[in-house]
Scaffold this active site. Sequence first.
Site, short mmCIF file in Angstrom:
data_model
loop_
_atom_site.label_atom_id
_atom_site.label_comp_id
_atom_site.label_asym_id
_atom_site.label_seq_id
_atom_site.Cartn_x
_atom_site.Cartn_y
_atom_site.Cartn_z
N GLU A 39 4.81 11.87 40.35
CA GLU A 39 5.39 11.16 40.67
C GLU A 39 4.10 9.99 40.24
O GLU A 39 3.88 9.94 39.10
CB GLU A 39 3.78 10.88 42.32
CG GLU A 39 4.32 11.82 42.97
CD GLU A 39 3.58 12.28 44.18
OE1 GLU A 39 2.25 11.57 44.00
OE2 GLU A 39 3.42 13.13 45.19
N LYS A 67 2.82 6.76 39.05
CA LYS A 67 0.84 6.10 39.53
C LYS A 67 0.70 5.05 39.46
O LYS A 67 1.01 3.78 38.95
CB LYS A 67 -0.11 6.66 38.26
CG LYS A 67 -1.26 6.99 38.77
CD LYS A 67 -2.39 7.84 37.73
CE LYS A 67 -4.15 7.61 37.42
NZ LYS A 67 -4.34 6.36 38.23
N ASP A 81 -0.82 1.54 40.61
CA ASP A 81 -2.17 0.78 40.13
C ASP A 81 -1.95 -0.12 41.07
O ASP A 81 -2.04 -1.49 41.50
CB ASP A 81 -1.64 -0.31 38.68
CG ASP A 81 -2.93 -0.47 38.28
OD1 ASP A 81 -4.12 0.15 38.70
OD2 ASP A 81 -3.08 -1.29 37.21
N TYR A 115 0.95 9.88 49.65
CA TYR A 115 1.02 10.25 48.34
C TYR A 115 0.65 11.66 48.86
O TYR A 115 0.39 12.86 48.03
CB TYR A 115 1.28 10.04 47.23
CG TYR A 115 -0.12 9.72 46.88
CD1 TYR A 115 -0.93 10.00 46.73
CD2 TYR A 115 0.36 7.44 46.23
CE1 TYR A 115 -2.68 9.12 46.20
CE2 TYR A 115 -1.43 7.26 46.02
CZ TYR A 115 -2.58 8.24 46.37
OH TYR A 115 -3.82 7.36 45.71
N LYS A 172 -1.33 9.36 31.25
CA LYS A 172 -1.70 7.82 31.24
C LYS A 172 -0.82 7.78 30.20
O LYS A 172 -0.74 7.57 29.23
CB LYS A 172 -3.25 7.70 31.00
CG LYS A 172 -4.29 7.70 32.53
CD LYS A 172 -4.15 6.67 33.68
CE LYS A 172 -5.34 5.83 33.75
NZ LYS A 172 -6.46 6.10 33.82
N CYS A 224 3.28 -30.76 9.54
CA CYS A 224 3.99 -29.50 9.15
C CYS A 224 2.61 -28.39 7.74
O CYS A 224 2.18 -29.02 7.15
CB CYS A 224 5.06 -29.78 8.22
SG CYS A 224 5.86 -27.70 7.79
N CYS A 256 4.38 -28.04 5.09
CA CYS A 256 5.93 -29.43 3.93
C CYS A 256 4.87 -31.06 3.86
O CYS A 256 4.98 -31.75 3.77
CB CYS A 256 6.95 -29.31 4.30
SG CYS A 256 7.66 -30.40 5.78
N CYS A 259 8.93 -30.09 12.93
CA CYS A 259 8.94 -30.77 11.60
C CYS A 259 10.38 -30.74 12.03
O CYS A 259 10.54 -30.03 11.63
CB CYS A 259 8.12 -29.38 10.68
SG CYS A 259 8.88 -30.08 9.08
N CYS A 295 12.48 -28.73 4.22
CA CYS A 295 10.92 -28.05 4.52
C CYS A 295 11.69 -26.06 4.44
O CYS A 295 12.22 -25.64 5.06
CB CYS A 295 10.44 -28.11 6.60
SG CYS A 295 9.11 -26.92 6.67
S1 IVH Z 1 -2.80 12.00 44.37
C1 IVH Z 1 -6.55 14.84 45.02
N1 IVH Z 1 -1.12 11.22 43.40
O1 IVH Z 1 -4.93 7.42 40.91
C2 IVH Z 1 -5.61 13.61 45.22
N2 IVH Z 1 -3.31 9.79 43.27
O2 IVH Z 1 -7.14 8.16 39.51
C3 IVH Z 1 -5.62 12.78 44.22
N3 IVH Z 1 -3.15 7.51 42.28
O3 IVH Z 1 -7.69 7.92 43.10
C4 IVH Z 1 -5.09 11.64 44.44
N4 IVH Z 1 -0.85 6.81 42.80
O4 IVH Z 1 -5.72 6.15 43.91
C5 IVH Z 1 -2.37 10.52 43.71
N5 IVH Z 1 1.06 9.24 43.04
C6 IVH Z 1 -0.51 9.90 43.17
C7 IVH Z 1 -1.03 8.39 42.84
C8 IVH Z 1 -2.82 8.53 42.65
C9 IVH Z 1 -2.11 6.49 41.95
C10 IVH Z 1 -4.57 7.58 42.62
C11 IVH Z 1 -5.44 6.80 43.14
C12 IVH Z 1 -6.11 8.06 42.60
C13 IVH Z 1 -6.20 7.71 41.07
C14 IVH Z 1 -6.41 8.90 39.93
#
Ligand code: IVH
Length: 657
Positions: free
Chosen positions: A108, A110, A112, A217, A305, A399, A402, A415, A420
């Site tokens: 999945e 992640k 932000d 998720y 990450k 400049c 020059c 310039c 130059c």
């Molecule tokens: S799973 C036990 N899935 O990332 C399940 N987390 O660094 C725990 N996050 O606290 C979370 N996208 O806030 C999960 N697809 C995703 C996510 C996700 C973002 C965040 C979430 C978690 C943090 C961990």
Amino acid sequence: MIEKRMEELIKLINKANYEYYTLDKPSISDQEYDRYIQELISLEQDYPELMRNDSPNVRVGGQVIDEFKKVTHEIPMLSLGNVFNQEEVIEFDMKIRKEVEHPKYVCELKIDGLSVSLLYKDGELVRGATRGDGVIGEDITHNVKTIKTIPLTLTEKVDVEVRGEIYMSKKSFERLNEERTNNQEELLANPRNAAAGSMRQLDSKIAASRKLDCFIYHLPNSMDYNIHTHSESLEYMKKLGLNINPKTKKVNNIDELLDYIQYWTEHRDSLPYEIDGIVIKLDNIDDQARLGYTAKYPKWATAYKFPATLVLTKLKDIKFTVGRTGQVTPNAVLEPVRLMGSVISKATLHNEEYVLSKDIRIGDIVSIKKAGDVIPRVEEAMVDRRDGTEKVFKMIDQCPICNQDLVKKDAAYYCLNENCDAKHIEGLIHFASRDAMNIEGFGIAIIEEFYNLGYIRELNDFYILNQKQEELVKLDGFREKSVGNLLDSIERSKTNSLEKLIFALGIRHVGSKTAKILAKHYQTMDNLMNTKLEDIAQIEGIGEIISQSVIDYFNNESNKEMINTLKDYGLNMNYLGKSITNNIITGKTFVITGTIESMTRDEIKERLEYLGGIITNSVSKNTDIVIVGDKPGSKYDKAKELDITIWNEQELLKNIK
Ligand code: IVH
């Protein structure tokens, strides 16, 4: 009677929201939607005692709370362990494979943002809570209800707790900061802070105005629903009407897993929201239970990450460079710092206005950002880390190479001295660069050295450098082999297709994309050199400023002479690619209205953009084509009124094939 109508309206609106925001497939027109909302608002005003908890009008906010109530998470909201590179991903997989044979994973994005727990009772949203310390969070129901991708009622009357991430799209974040600039309010640092800040408000109107979104998720109690894999739990939550990220993918082995990571590492910038990594989850829930948890993390999941794209370092000095157009740019000299696998000691500061508006001072601790291949840039000064020794920035007026007085045009200083040295050197660096003639081995240092020694003063000089071979091998740091390699790559560059040469010439406003359009259109350098303004200006994708700039360049006799010399030296002057296909989509402006059966809006948009189309939201006289699906909105009427070409689904499919 009234109550029944209200219920009916709520159902219709919730369904429309789900189709629009989650499925991206609206089945009613915008006007119909507005009519339902208005009718419901007026009924709620007339009969406030009948106002329901799940009314979509709570989305507009208004509920104000005195304080955040504490919420205890029956099942703790855990965080995830991290891995930072391919080796660590492989290690994670190996650990799992010690316990599980042939593990399958779900990958999945992640997101932000900030995590949220949503509690539904009898299918109705009754509570939204932050993670807090994992066990005790805060009740943010009033704010959560303003988020359109969080359904107020599910499609089934179930009791369920789900978890996900609230986030702000890149576009909403930009808009919000634009608005804040206009109101002279402090800018927000990133979409995550903006989303988290919105949820921390007592007055839900603020969250409502911020256009937040949410992806779900995690289903903590999957077993209670007789679900045995994470992928099934996602399907189930989707069926309940919850918003599941469409990029989620089940993978069968480590290779597929690494491919997914690779793909999103390269494509994350194309997403409309920010992600900071990839979450890898073991799919089988019985196996998850067997692997269990550490004090903080599940052992069956981890987060890969992405390498950091933002680091802090000290701004030691600001030096000025002169580009090939003569533009003088302030550049940051930094205390070296590692960023995305390379050590950074320089970064751009763009121009005077950029430095002054961000109040960046010499001696500041600054944040540096790098996205993809782009040159790193100074983002922000850490004002609270100042100790008073910092020096305020002042733009130069001569400049640095020059000493000629600089001339200000818009935000930039130039310039204008034709002779130059800095301009010449930059022009040579550009000529040899990868997207231009791609003469390998000619980095900045070598070009500067050869310029100072008088070997390469003009573009033509590259191609007579072989006459100096004997002298070159005697230079410090050069040998027969390295000089041979340089001369070979110069030789190879002679066969480049025309667009590379056009771009390499460094004609003002002609980037590599424009160079390609010109090369395709004119096929030979002679055709381009002899063109007229009226002719160029007609080419799709070439505006007035570019046309004039090309004409000016070729009107200059010395430029023509130089190109003829390059021709004599044996450079290819022809376009070697395919000739232009007169695409019906390239350069045209499109608006989409109504539902197209076989494609989502995003798919249509992606395809049209791929073919060079421009997609806009509203119909105007500048619109070329309106794509009309089922149940179109007022855009269809406007298109007819303005006599704009209309395509139905069949025509669309035929043209984008
Ligand atoms: S799973 C036990 N899935 O990332 C399940 N987390 O660094 C725990 N996050 O606290 C979370 N996208 O806030 C999960 N697809 C995703 C996510 C996700 C973002 C965040 C979430 C978690 C943090 C961990």
